[in-house]
Design a protein around this motif. Structure first.
Motif, PDB file in Angstrom:
ATOM      1  N   UNK A 116      59.435  30.470 -55.052  1.00  0.00           N
ATOM      2  CA  UNK A 116      59.577  30.259 -56.387  1.00  0.00           C
ATOM      3  C   UNK A 116      58.407  30.228 -57.364  1.00  0.00           C
ATOM      4  N   UNK A 117      58.317  31.143 -58.518  1.00  0.00           N
ATOM      5  CA  UNK A 117      57.360  31.133 -59.444  1.00  0.00           C
ATOM      6  C   UNK A 117      57.311  29.726 -60.030  1.00  0.00           C
ATOM      7  N   UNK A 118      55.821  29.177 -60.042  1.00  0.00           N
ATOM      8  CA  UNK A 118      55.892  27.784 -61.070  1.00  0.00           C
ATOM      9  C   UNK A 118      55.585  28.222 -62.424  1.00  0.00           C
ATOM     10  N   UNK A 119      56.207  27.231 -63.202  1.00  0.00           N
ATOM     11  CA  UNK A 119      56.248  27.212 -64.388  1.00  0.00           C
ATOM     12  C   UNK A 119      54.878  26.795 -64.956  1.00  0.00           C
ATOM     13  N   UNK A 120      54.097  27.832 -65.489  1.00  0.00           N
ATOM     14  CA  UNK A 120      52.713  27.534 -65.999  1.00  0.00           C
ATOM     15  C   UNK A 120      52.909  27.855 -67.378  1.00  0.00           C
ATOM     16  N   UNK A 121      52.064  27.244 -68.299  1.00  0.00           N
ATOM     17  CA  UNK A 121      51.863  27.627 -69.542  1.00  0.00           C
ATOM     18  C   UNK A 121      50.353  27.136 -69.964  1.00  0.00           C
ATOM     19  N   UNK A 122      50.002  28.220 -70.723  1.00  0.00           N
ATOM     20  CA  UNK A 122      48.474  28.164 -71.352  1.00  0.00           C
ATOM     21  C   UNK A 122      48.449  27.929 -72.903  1.00  0.00           C
ATOM     22  N   UNK A 123      47.863  26.806 -73.298  1.00  0.00           N
ATOM     23  CA  UNK A 123      47.983  26.453 -74.675  1.00  0.00           C
ATOM     24  C   UNK A 123      46.745  26.756 -75.461  1.00  0.00           C
ATOM     25  N   UNK A 124      46.587  27.276 -76.534  1.00  0.00           N
ATOM     26  CA  UNK A 124      45.409  27.428 -77.252  1.00  0.00           C
ATOM     27  C   UNK A 124      45.755  26.873 -78.727  1.00  0.00           C
ATOM     28  N   UNK A 151      41.502  35.707 -81.997  1.00  0.00           N
ATOM     29  CA  UNK A 151      41.429  34.738 -82.864  1.00  0.00           C
ATOM     30  C   UNK A 151      40.385  33.562 -82.221  1.00  0.00           C
ATOM     31  N   UNK A 152      40.529  33.501 -81.019  1.00  0.00           N
ATOM     32  CA  UNK A 152      39.811  32.705 -80.382  1.00  0.00           C
ATOM     33  C   UNK A 152      38.361  32.581 -80.150  1.00  0.00           C
ATOM     34  N   UNK A 186      36.513  26.402 -78.666  1.00  0.00           N
ATOM     35  CA  UNK A 186      37.742  26.957 -78.521  1.00  0.00           C
ATOM     36  C   UNK A 186      38.062  26.371 -76.961  1.00  0.00           C
ATOM     37  N   UNK A 187      39.027  25.583 -77.050  1.00  0.00           N
ATOM     38  CA  UNK A 187      39.618  25.101 -75.794  1.00  0.00           C
ATOM     39  C   UNK A 187      41.018  25.515 -75.396  1.00  0.00           C
ATOM     40  N   UNK A 188      41.269  26.181 -74.138  1.00  0.00           N
ATOM     41  CA  UNK A 188      42.505  26.621 -73.574  1.00  0.00           C
ATOM     42  C   UNK A 188      42.860  25.457 -72.427  1.00  0.00           C
TER      43      UNK A 188
END
Length: 125
Positions: free
Chosen positions: A28-36, A64-65, A71-73
């Motif tokens: 099962x694919x994990x639910x991953x999000x990347x925020x900037x 734009x980063x 700049x933090x991700x």
């Protein structure tokens, strides 16, 4: 609390790459999000790794980063709301022992906590 762990592989040609371990072996694919800047990075990709329970993540740095300053991700396990890791870009004049990256990371974590608290308040009313 998430059992997932994130390990950096490399950052090259504007793409940050990492390995997510300890995912359920069910495939099962994990639910991953990347925020900037409190916005999701749309082009982040998650591919199944060679070992069971392992996934490879690649995060292209948006144009734009690329600006002066810090700049933090931040990379989250969206299912559990847990921060797995982060990476920071510093452009322009770099200062030794720059605290700006730490402050930016604290702001990103505070924003995540505020969203979780507001969601909790809405769900309990």
């Amino acid at each position: 609390m998430s059992d997932l762990s994130l390990t950096k592989i490399r950052f090259r040609n504007g793409i940050w790459e990492g390995r997510i371990s300890n995912a359920p072996a069910s495939g099962a694919r994990p639910e991953i999000s990347v925020m900037f800047q409190d916005q999701p990075v749309a082009d982040a990709k998650l591919n199944e790794g060679q070992a069971g329970g392992e996934w490879l993540i690649s995060v292209p740095v948006p144009a734009e980063a690329l600006a002066d300053g810090v700049q933090t991700f931040v990379i989250f396990d969206a299912a559990g709301g847990t921060r797995l890791g982060d990476f920071t870009l510093i452009a322009g004049e770099a200062v030794a022992d720059d605290l700006r990256a730490e402050v930016e990371l604290l702001r990103a974590e505070l924003d995540m906590l505020k969203r979780a608290f507001r969601r909790h308040c809405l769900e309990t009313t």
